[in-house]
Design a protein around this motif. Structure first.
Motif, PDB file in Angstrom:
ATOM      1  N   ALA A 189     132.156   5.064   8.810  1.00 54.95           N
ATOM      2  CA  ALA A 189     131.209   4.479   7.856  1.00 54.95           C
ATOM      3  C   ALA A 189     130.053   3.734   8.518  1.00 54.95           C
ATOM      4  CB  ALA A 189     131.952   3.538   6.901  1.00 54.95           C
ATOM      5  N   HIS A 190     130.319   3.077   9.659  1.00 56.87           N
ATOM      6  CA  HIS A 190     129.322   2.155  10.216  1.00 56.87           C
ATOM      7  C   HIS A 190     128.984   2.382  11.685  1.00 56.87           C
ATOM      8  CE1 HIS A 190     129.863  -0.204   6.568  1.00 56.87           C
ATOM      9  NE2 HIS A 190     131.169  -0.141   6.779  1.00 56.87           N
ATOM     10  N   GLY A 191     129.683   3.274  12.362  1.00 55.39           N
ATOM     11  CA  GLY A 191     129.501   3.440  13.807  1.00 55.39           C
ATOM     12  C   GLY A 191     128.081   3.739  14.237  1.00 55.39           C
ATOM     13  N   ASP A 192     127.375   4.564  13.461  1.00 54.10           N
ATOM     14  CA  ASP A 192     126.009   4.940  13.836  1.00 54.10           C
ATOM     15  C   ASP A 192     125.003   3.811  13.669  1.00 54.10           C
ATOM     16  OD1 ASP A 192     126.894   7.474  14.457  1.00 54.10           O
ATOM     17  OD2 ASP A 192     126.365   8.314  12.499  1.00 54.10           O
ATOM     18  N   THR A 193     125.357   2.794  12.899  1.00 55.27           N
ATOM     19  CA  THR A 193     124.398   1.722  12.627  1.00 55.27           C
ATOM     20  C   THR A 193     124.702   0.423  13.376  1.00 55.27           C
ATOM     21  OG1 THR A 193     125.641   0.987  10.684  1.00 55.27           O
ATOM     22  CG2 THR A 193     123.909   2.656  10.327  1.00 55.27           C
ATOM     23  N   LEU A 194     125.751   0.416  14.199  1.00 59.26           N
ATOM     24  CA  LEU A 194     126.069  -0.800  14.950  1.00 59.26           C
ATOM     25  C   LEU A 194     124.978  -1.076  15.979  1.00 59.26           C
ATOM     26  CD1 LEU A 194     129.912  -0.404  15.579  1.00 59.26           C
ATOM     27  CD2 LEU A 194     128.765  -1.763  13.825  1.00 59.26           C
ATOM     28  N   GLU A 195     124.627  -2.344  16.081  1.00 61.59           N
ATOM     29  CA  GLU A 195     123.603  -2.749  17.044  1.00 61.59           C
ATOM     30  C   GLU A 195     124.225  -2.906  18.426  1.00 61.59           C
ATOM     31  OE1 GLU A 195     121.205  -5.953  15.634  1.00 61.59           O
ATOM     32  OE2 GLU A 195     121.148  -5.136  13.603  1.00 61.59           O
ATOM     33  N   SER A 196     123.381  -3.051  19.425  1.00 61.86           N
ATOM     34  CA  SER A 196     123.827  -3.115  20.815  1.00 61.86           C
ATOM     35  C   SER A 196     124.871  -4.219  21.042  1.00 61.86           C
ATOM     36  CB  SER A 196     122.624  -3.337  21.727  1.00 61.86           C
ATOM     37  OG  SER A 196     123.025  -3.343  23.065  1.00 61.86           O
ATOM     38  N   GLN A 197     124.608  -5.424  20.533  1.00 59.43           N
ATOM     39  CA  GLN A 197     125.560  -6.526  20.703  1.00 59.43           C
ATOM     40  C   GLN A 197     126.875  -6.227  19.985  1.00 59.43           C
ATOM     41  OE1 GLN A 197     125.464  -9.276  22.752  1.00 59.43           O
ATOM     42  NE2 GLN A 197     127.604  -9.405  22.131  1.00 59.43           N
ATOM     43  N   GLU A 198     126.800  -5.573  18.836  1.00 58.53           N
ATOM     44  CA  GLU A 198     128.017  -5.226  18.097  1.00 58.53           C
ATOM     45  C   GLU A 198     128.844  -4.193  18.861  1.00 58.53           C
ATOM     46  OE1 GLU A 198     126.616  -6.141  13.552  1.00 58.53           O
ATOM     47  OE2 GLU A 198     126.029  -4.210  14.450  1.00 58.53           O
ATOM     48  N   LEU A 199     128.189  -3.309  19.585  1.00 56.47           N
ATOM     49  CA  LEU A 199     128.917  -2.353  20.424  1.00 56.47           C
ATOM     50  C   LEU A 199     129.670  -3.084  21.536  1.00 56.47           C
ATOM     51  CD1 LEU A 199     126.247   0.466  20.712  1.00 56.47           C
ATOM     52  CD2 LEU A 199     128.390   0.547  19.412  1.00 56.47           C
TER      53      LEU A 199
ATOM     54  N   TRP B 153     132.557  -4.725  19.956  1.00 53.16           N
ATOM     55  CA  TRP B 153     133.590  -3.723  19.650  1.00 53.16           C
ATOM     56  C   TRP B 153     134.528  -3.554  20.850  1.00 53.16           C
ATOM     57  CZ3 TRP B 153     135.358  -0.935  15.586  1.00 53.16           C
ATOM     58  CH2 TRP B 153     136.157   0.176  15.865  1.00 53.16           C
ATOM     59  N   GLN B 154     133.950  -3.412  22.036  1.00 53.71           N
ATOM     60  CA  GLN B 154     134.774  -3.267  23.235  1.00 53.71           C
ATOM     61  C   GLN B 154     135.732  -4.441  23.373  1.00 53.71           C
ATOM     62  OE1 GLN B 154     133.079  -1.166  26.958  1.00 53.71           O
ATOM     63  NE2 GLN B 154     131.546  -2.617  26.277  1.00 53.71           N
ATOM     64  N   ARG B 155     135.222  -5.627  23.131  1.00 56.61           N
ATOM     65  CA  ARG B 155     136.043  -6.840  23.263  1.00 56.61           C
ATOM     66  C   ARG B 155     137.168  -6.838  22.235  1.00 56.61           C
ATOM     67  NH1 ARG B 155     139.350  -9.631  23.946  1.00 56.61           N
ATOM     68  NH2 ARG B 155     139.408 -11.865  24.071  1.00 56.61           N
ATOM     69  N   LEU B 156     136.867  -6.488  20.995  1.00 67.39           N
ATOM     70  CA  LEU B 156     137.908  -6.458  19.965  1.00 67.39           C
ATOM     71  C   LEU B 156     138.961  -5.380  20.248  1.00 67.39           C
ATOM     72  CD1 LEU B 156     135.941  -7.031  16.645  1.00 67.39           C
ATOM     73  CD2 LEU B 156     137.643  -8.545  17.683  1.00 67.39           C
ATOM     74  N   MET B 157     138.538  -4.260  20.807  1.00 66.23           N
ATOM     75  CA  MET B 157     139.488  -3.182  21.083  1.00 66.23           C
ATOM     76  C   MET B 157     140.456  -3.538  22.202  1.00 66.23           C
ATOM     77  SD  MET B 157     139.013  -0.977  18.769  1.00 66.23           S
ATOM     78  CE  MET B 157     138.570  -2.365  17.721  1.00 66.23           C
ATOM     79  N   ALA B 158     140.156  -4.592  22.947  1.00 67.55           N
ATOM     80  CA  ALA B 158     141.081  -5.068  23.981  1.00 67.55           C
ATOM     81  C   ALA B 158     142.198  -5.929  23.382  1.00 67.55           C
ATOM     82  CB  ALA B 158     140.323  -5.866  25.048  1.00 67.55           C
TER      83      ALA B 158
END
Length: 138
Positions: free
Chosen positions: A70-80, A83-88
């Protein structure tokens, strides 16, 4: 009387052995994050869906994949980067965090987490992740 003898002792709330370990786990995950993060935004965008699918808990994976779709294409650079941090984070901690069932550490209080919470509230009745996180959060 007899009724009191029938019910016996009232059980105490379950004490979760993982909670005291969460700060240590977050610290270890931060160290891991620093050594394994994607080299650039393009590489990370390619990894979004894999990060979402590669969870130990199927329900968490399904929720995260639906968010990426739903939102992956619209995530901004900081949100990406966030995302890495949350996936840890481990699945139970991550989903308790998204569902608001645990206190949010300052380093994870981001616009991405707010977007995940909005997605959860739109995707589930009552905006909750269901009994799996509730029953373990006594």
């Amino acid at each position: 009387g007899a009724a009191r003898a029938d019910i016996g002792d009232i059980p105490k709330p379950v004490e979760h052995t993982y909670r005291p370990q969460e700060p240590l786990w977050r610290s270890q995950n931060l160290q891991l994050y620093e050594t394994t993060r994607a080299a650039n935004e393009a590489a990370l965008r390619k990894k979004l869906r894999h990060h979402a699918r590669a969870r130990g808990w199927m329900e968490a994976a399904e929720f995260l994949v639906s968010f990426v779709d739903a939102h992956g294409d619209t995530l901004e650079s900081q949100e990406l980067t966030d995302w890495q941090r949350l996936m840890a984070c481990d699945d139970m901690f991550l989903m308790r965090l998204v569902s608001g069932r645990t206190e949010t550490p300052a380093e994870l209080d981001t616009s991405l987490l707010r977007k995940l919470r909005l997605h959860l509230s739109a995707a589930t009745p009552g905006g909750s992740f269901g009994d799996a996180t509730a029953s373990r959060d006594v």
